[in-house]
Design an enzyme around this catalytic site. Structure first.
Site, short mmCIF file in Angstrom:
data_model
loop_
_atom_site.label_atom_id
_atom_site.label_comp_id
_atom_site.label_asym_id
_atom_site.label_seq_id
_atom_site.Cartn_x
_atom_site.Cartn_y
_atom_site.Cartn_z
N THR A 1 -38.11 -27.36 55.03
CA THR A 1 -37.63 -29.37 54.64
C THR A 1 -37.00 -28.84 56.60
O THR A 1 -36.69 -30.27 56.63
CB THR A 1 -36.75 -29.09 53.79
OG1 THR A 1 -35.84 -28.43 54.26
CG2 THR A 1 -37.65 -28.88 52.25
N HIS B 1 -28.25 -38.38 73.51
CA HIS B 1 -27.95 -38.82 73.33
C HIS B 1 -26.67 -37.99 72.43
O HIS B 1 -25.41 -37.81 72.58
CB HIS B 1 -27.52 -39.77 72.32
CG HIS B 1 -28.53 -40.93 72.37
ND1 HIS B 1 -28.45 -42.05 71.68
CD2 HIS B 1 -28.78 -41.82 73.61
CE1 HIS B 1 -28.79 -43.63 72.21
NE2 HIS B 1 -29.62 -42.52 72.90
N HIS C 1 -22.36 -40.85 75.53
CA HIS C 1 -22.76 -39.73 74.31
C HIS C 1 -21.76 -38.71 75.13
O HIS C 1 -21.43 -38.13 73.84
CB HIS C 1 -23.54 -39.65 75.02
CG HIS C 1 -24.34 -40.85 74.25
ND1 HIS C 1 -25.02 -41.61 73.73
CD2 HIS C 1 -25.50 -41.44 75.57
CE1 HIS C 1 -25.27 -42.65 73.56
NE2 HIS C 1 -25.89 -42.85 75.21
C1 RB5 Z 1 -37.54 -22.31 50.80
O1 RB5 Z 1 -39.14 -22.17 49.02
C2 RB5 Z 1 -37.47 -23.12 51.24
O2 RB5 Z 1 -36.27 -23.60 50.70
C3 RB5 Z 1 -37.14 -23.57 52.55
O3 RB5 Z 1 -38.01 -23.07 53.40
C4 RB5 Z 1 -36.13 -25.02 53.33
O4 RB5 Z 1 -36.65 -25.79 53.29
C5 RB5 Z 1 -34.46 -25.20 52.57
O5 RB5 Z 1 -34.54 -25.75 53.37
#
Ligand code: RB5
Length: 146
Positions: free
Chosen positions: A67, A98, A133
């Site tokens: 993520t 910034h 900034h």
């Molecule tokens: C792994 O499954 C996942 O949790 C990691 O890559 C990440 O997204 C965590 O924030």
């Protein structure tokens, strides 16, 4: 400019894509892994990378996980790091202008390789604006150094 690149297993494919972009751009970089198919813990890669930016060994760092969130949380615990979670081109530019971000984090499960490559190009090529900034990031640093 010297760049450090790191990912967990959730970011490994995008990390390889960004490594090839850095080669195309002839940017000096070190990839500290993971080069793994197995599950690993993102702080084990994100924190050492952030430390090596904070100590001046590298100018910038790029961190990738599933993520981008875990890497962002981990990197921002290191004093002197301003890691921005970026998944769009507007933010890639703005966080340099910034926030003088010295790291970006992205999620392989969030964006595709084409956008990620453009984000990195934009982020590497945009200068900090300073001025008001500088004052703002200075306040963050003051808090960090209390
Ligand atoms: C792994 O499954 C996942 O949790 C990691 O890559 C990440 O997204 C965590 O924030």
């Amino acid at each position: 400019m010297k760049v450090i690149l790191a990912s967990d297993h959730g970011g490994i494919n995008l990390s390889k894509e960004i490594a090839s972009l850095l080669e195309e751009l002839q940017v000096e970089y070190e990839d500290i892994g993971c080069n793994c198919a197995d599950s690993v813990d993102y702080p084990d890669y994100g924190i050492p990378a952030a430390e090596r930016v904070a100590n001046g060994e590298f100018d910038r760092g790029i961190l990738i996980c599933g993520t981008g969130i875990g890497m962002s949380i981990a990197a921002n615990k290191v004093k002197g790091i301003r890691a921005a979670l970026v998944h769009d081109l507007f933010s890639a530019k703005a966080t340099r202008e910034h926030n003088d971000s010295n790291m970006i984090t992205m999620g392989e499960r969030v964006i595709g390789p084409g956008l990620a490559r453009e984000i990195v190009r934009t982020w590497l090529g945009t200068e900090f604006e300073g001025g008001r900034h500088q004052n703002r990031i200075g306040k963050v640093a003051d808090y960090e150094n209390k």
